[in-house]
Design a protein around this motif. Structure first.
Motif, PDB file in Angstrom:
ATOM      1  N   TYR A 168      58.999  31.758  45.070  1.00  0.00           N
ATOM      2  CA  TYR A 168      60.380  31.349  44.806  1.00  0.00           C
ATOM      3  C   TYR A 168      60.769  30.175  45.703  1.00  0.00           C
ATOM      4  O   TYR A 168      60.311  30.074  46.840  1.00  0.00           O
ATOM      5  CB  TYR A 168      61.362  32.491  45.128  1.00  0.00           C
ATOM      6  CG  TYR A 168      61.048  33.842  44.535  1.00  0.00           C
ATOM      7  CD1 TYR A 168      60.087  34.672  45.100  1.00  0.00           C
ATOM      8  CD2 TYR A 168      61.748  34.311  43.422  1.00  0.00           C
ATOM      9  CE1 TYR A 168      59.821  35.923  44.571  1.00  0.00           C
ATOM     10  CE2 TYR A 168      61.493  35.566  42.889  1.00  0.00           C
ATOM     11  CZ  TYR A 168      60.523  36.367  43.481  1.00  0.00           C
ATOM     12  OH  TYR A 168      60.266  37.612  42.959  1.00  0.00           O
ATOM     13  N   TYR A 198      64.421  28.656  47.194  1.00  0.00           N
ATOM     14  CA  TYR A 198      65.857  28.814  47.347  1.00  0.00           C
ATOM     15  C   TYR A 198      66.420  27.608  48.088  1.00  0.00           C
ATOM     16  O   TYR A 198      65.769  27.032  48.958  1.00  0.00           O
ATOM     17  CB  TYR A 198      66.196  30.061  48.175  1.00  0.00           C
ATOM     18  CG  TYR A 198      65.955  31.391  47.511  1.00  0.00           C
ATOM     19  CD1 TYR A 198      64.699  31.990  47.519  1.00  0.00           C
ATOM     20  CD2 TYR A 198      67.000  32.074  46.893  1.00  0.00           C
ATOM     21  CE1 TYR A 198      64.486  33.224  46.928  1.00  0.00           C
ATOM     22  CE2 TYR A 198      66.807  33.317  46.308  1.00  0.00           C
ATOM     23  CZ  TYR A 198      65.547  33.882  46.336  1.00  0.00           C
ATOM     24  OH  TYR A 198      65.350  35.113  45.751  1.00  0.00           O
ATOM     25  N   GLN A 241      69.621  26.734  50.598  1.00  0.00           N
ATOM     26  CA  GLN A 241      70.682  27.363  51.389  1.00  0.00           C
ATOM     27  C   GLN A 241      71.451  26.290  52.144  1.00  0.00           C
ATOM     28  O   GLN A 241      70.907  25.640  53.048  1.00  0.00           O
ATOM     29  CB  GLN A 241      70.114  28.390  52.365  1.00  0.00           C
ATOM     30  CG  GLN A 241      71.191  29.163  53.107  1.00  0.00           C
ATOM     31  CD  GLN A 241      70.638  30.217  54.031  1.00  0.00           C
ATOM     32  OE1 GLN A 241      69.504  30.119  54.503  1.00  0.00           O
ATOM     33  NE2 GLN A 241      71.425  31.264  54.287  1.00  0.00           N
ATOM     34  N   PRO A 261      71.560  32.016  50.350  1.00  0.00           N
ATOM     35  CA  PRO A 261      70.501  31.326  49.603  1.00  0.00           C
ATOM     36  C   PRO A 261      70.769  31.382  48.103  1.00  0.00           C
ATOM     37  O   PRO A 261      71.234  32.393  47.581  1.00  0.00           O
ATOM     38  CB  PRO A 261      69.247  32.140  49.949  1.00  0.00           C
ATOM     39  CG  PRO A 261      69.577  32.829  51.235  1.00  0.00           C
ATOM     40  CD  PRO A 261      71.031  33.116  51.165  1.00  0.00           C
ATOM     41  N   LEU A 298      68.895  30.732  44.401  1.00  0.00           N
ATOM     42  CA  LEU A 298      67.599  30.565  43.748  1.00  0.00           C
ATOM     43  C   LEU A 298      67.589  29.313  42.873  1.00  0.00           C
ATOM     44  O   LEU A 298      68.477  29.109  42.051  1.00  0.00           O
ATOM     45  CB  LEU A 298      67.289  31.794  42.899  1.00  0.00           C
ATOM     46  CG  LEU A 298      65.932  31.803  42.203  1.00  0.00           C
ATOM     47  CD1 LEU A 298      64.788  31.831  43.211  1.00  0.00           C
ATOM     48  CD2 LEU A 298      65.834  33.008  41.254  1.00  0.00           C
ATOM     49  N   MET A 301      68.910  23.759  53.857  1.00  0.00           N
ATOM     50  CA  MET A 301      67.682  24.467  54.215  1.00  0.00           C
ATOM     51  C   MET A 301      67.037  24.911  52.914  1.00  0.00           C
ATOM     52  O   MET A 301      67.716  25.457  52.032  1.00  0.00           O
ATOM     53  CB  MET A 301      68.007  25.681  55.074  1.00  0.00           C
ATOM     54  CG  MET A 301      66.807  26.558  55.385  1.00  0.00           C
ATOM     55  SD  MET A 301      65.790  25.895  56.693  1.00  0.00           S
ATOM     56  CE  MET A 301      66.609  26.653  58.103  1.00  0.00           C
ATOM     57  N   LEU A 312      64.227  27.325  51.339  1.00  0.00           N
ATOM     58  CA  LEU A 312      63.467  28.523  51.670  1.00  0.00           C
ATOM     59  C   LEU A 312      62.481  28.851  50.566  1.00  0.00           C
ATOM     60  O   LEU A 312      62.832  28.852  49.385  1.00  0.00           O
ATOM     61  CB  LEU A 312      64.412  29.710  51.860  1.00  0.00           C
ATOM     62  CG  LEU A 312      65.394  29.620  53.021  1.00  0.00           C
ATOM     63  CD1 LEU A 312      66.520  30.626  52.841  1.00  0.00           C
ATOM     64  CD2 LEU A 312      64.690  29.863  54.339  1.00  0.00           C
ATOM     65  N   GLY A 347      64.176  31.892  58.417  1.00  0.00           N
ATOM     66  CA  GLY A 347      64.324  32.463  57.090  1.00  0.00           C
ATOM     67  C   GLY A 347      64.841  33.890  57.162  1.00  0.00           C
ATOM     68  O   GLY A 347      64.769  34.546  58.201  1.00  0.00           O
ATOM     69  N   PRO A 348      65.379  34.405  56.053  1.00  0.00           N
ATOM     70  CA  PRO A 348      65.844  35.792  56.017  1.00  0.00           C
ATOM     71  C   PRO A 348      64.711  36.777  56.290  1.00  0.00           C
ATOM     72  O   PRO A 348      63.585  36.585  55.826  1.00  0.00           O
ATOM     73  CB  PRO A 348      66.378  35.949  54.590  1.00  0.00           C
ATOM     74  CG  PRO A 348      66.701  34.565  54.146  1.00  0.00           C
ATOM     75  CD  PRO A 348      65.671  33.699  54.796  1.00  0.00           C
ATOM     76  N   PHE A 379      72.836  39.400  55.136  1.00  0.00           N
ATOM     77  CA  PHE A 379      73.095  39.231  53.714  1.00  0.00           C
ATOM     78  C   PHE A 379      72.658  40.481  52.971  1.00  0.00           C
ATOM     79  O   PHE A 379      71.582  41.021  53.222  1.00  0.00           O
ATOM     80  CB  PHE A 379      72.277  38.065  53.146  1.00  0.00           C
ATOM     81  CG  PHE A 379      72.697  36.702  53.616  1.00  0.00           C
ATOM     82  CD1 PHE A 379      72.020  36.055  54.632  1.00  0.00           C
ATOM     83  CD2 PHE A 379      73.772  36.054  53.017  1.00  0.00           C
ATOM     84  CE1 PHE A 379      72.408  34.799  55.055  1.00  0.00           C
ATOM     85  CE2 PHE A 379      74.157  34.789  53.430  1.00  0.00           C
ATOM     86  CZ  PHE A 379      73.474  34.169  54.455  1.00  0.00           C
ATOM     87  N   LEU A 381      66.988  37.461  43.066  1.00  0.00           N
ATOM     88  CA  LEU A 381      67.800  38.142  44.057  1.00  0.00           C
ATOM     89  C   LEU A 381      69.123  37.389  44.145  1.00  0.00           C
ATOM     90  O   LEU A 381      69.134  36.201  44.434  1.00  0.00           O
ATOM     91  CB  LEU A 381      67.125  38.134  45.423  1.00  0.00           C
ATOM     92  CG  LEU A 381      66.103  39.203  45.746  1.00  0.00           C
ATOM     93  CD1 LEU A 381      65.613  39.029  47.164  1.00  0.00           C
ATOM     94  CD2 LEU A 381      66.661  40.602  45.535  1.00  0.00           C
ATOM     95  N   PHE A 426      72.267  36.876  46.229  1.00  0.00           N
ATOM     96  CA  PHE A 426      72.716  37.130  47.586  1.00  0.00           C
ATOM     97  C   PHE A 426      74.230  37.169  47.667  1.00  0.00           C
ATOM     98  O   PHE A 426      74.923  36.389  47.015  1.00  0.00           O
ATOM     99  CB  PHE A 426      72.204  36.029  48.519  1.00  0.00           C
ATOM    100  CG  PHE A 426      70.767  36.175  48.910  1.00  0.00           C
ATOM    101  CD1 PHE A 426      69.766  35.752  48.064  1.00  0.00           C
ATOM    102  CD2 PHE A 426      70.422  36.741  50.123  1.00  0.00           C
ATOM    103  CE1 PHE A 426      68.430  35.884  48.420  1.00  0.00           C
ATOM    104  CE2 PHE A 426      69.090  36.874  50.487  1.00  0.00           C
ATOM    105  CZ  PHE A 426      68.095  36.449  49.637  1.00  0.00           C
TER     106      PHE A 426
END
Lengths: 112, 110
Positions: free
Chosen positions: A33, A35, A37, A43, A45, A88, A90, B43-44, B89, B98, B100
């Motif tokens: 994936y 993302y 942000q 984030p 997608l 950012m 991701l 990152g998360p 989150f 997903l 968020f």
């Protein structure tokens, strides 16, 4: 350790100059994936690959493209970066049968 | 032109206290939920997850509660430590995506 790696960690580009961000994984996950942000936001997608199948989110601008040459690598291409694309970025992976998404550390893109 | 930054909701707790972070979701089709912790510049990071057929799940120092009736999710952190300071989150899964939530900034003070 198995992980998600993003290069570079910081990228500076000029307005309108194409840029490519890189992601690699040693997890052998089927799904990768990308993302976006922005500061103090969640984030969002952009798109994902399930193996070689590309799935674009409906509101992802055409300016953003992606390539996945093999299981391990996935690239994010921004064809003509604008100031609003500073963010950012991701990369994340998941195994299809499992739900957890593993995130890389991100690449912070600055557009001058 | 002038830019206006978005400000995350902030929860400030003292070290050693319990923290509760709340999240509301809108997609009734979400069948799986995750809490992520994101430290500055990183990152998360996965904390804990819960499937929609459960209402509670416990991990190490963390508990997630799910109330599907009111579409509410919460994360409880016991004995909060300075290292818990981060943005948290919640995310709900719908297909591969997903979605968020907006995030909550947790600040742990000594």
């Amino acid at each position: 350790d198995a992980m998600v790696i993003q290069n570079p960690r910081y990228q500076v580009t000029q307005f309108g100059k194409p840029v490519t961000l890189s992601c690699s994984q040693t997890l052998n996950h089927n799904v990768m994936y990308w993302y976006q942000q922005k500061s103090s936001q969640a984030p969002k997608l952009l798109f994902h690959y399930y193996d070689k199948d590309f799935n674009n989110e409906a509101d992802t601008p055409d300016n953003f493209q992606s390539r996945r040459p093999n299981t391990s690598f996935c690239f994010l291409d921004i064809r003509s970066p604008g100031l609003g694309d500073a963010a950012m970025y991701l990369c994340a992976t998941s195994r299809v049968a499992y739900n957890e998404q593993f995130f890389g550390p991100g690449t912070r893109l600055t557009v001058l | 032109g002038e830019s206006v930054g978005l400000h995350l909701p902030t929860l400030s707790v003292q070290e050693g206290d319990n923290s509760i972070i709340n999240c509301a979701y809108s997609n009734s089709a979400s069948d799986y939920f995750i809490w992520y912790k994101q430290e500055s510049g990183k990152g998360p990071q996965f904390i804990i997850d819960i499937r929609s057929n459960m209402d509670k799940r416990q991990g190490q120092r963390v508990t997630v509660l799910l109330n599907k009736t009111v579409k509410h999710l919460s994360l409880q952190i016991a004995a909060t430590q300075p290292g818990d300071s981060a943005v948290y989150f919640c995310a709900g899964r719908s297909g591969y995506a997903l979605n968020f939530g907006k995030g909550t900034s947790l600040l742990v003070t000594p």
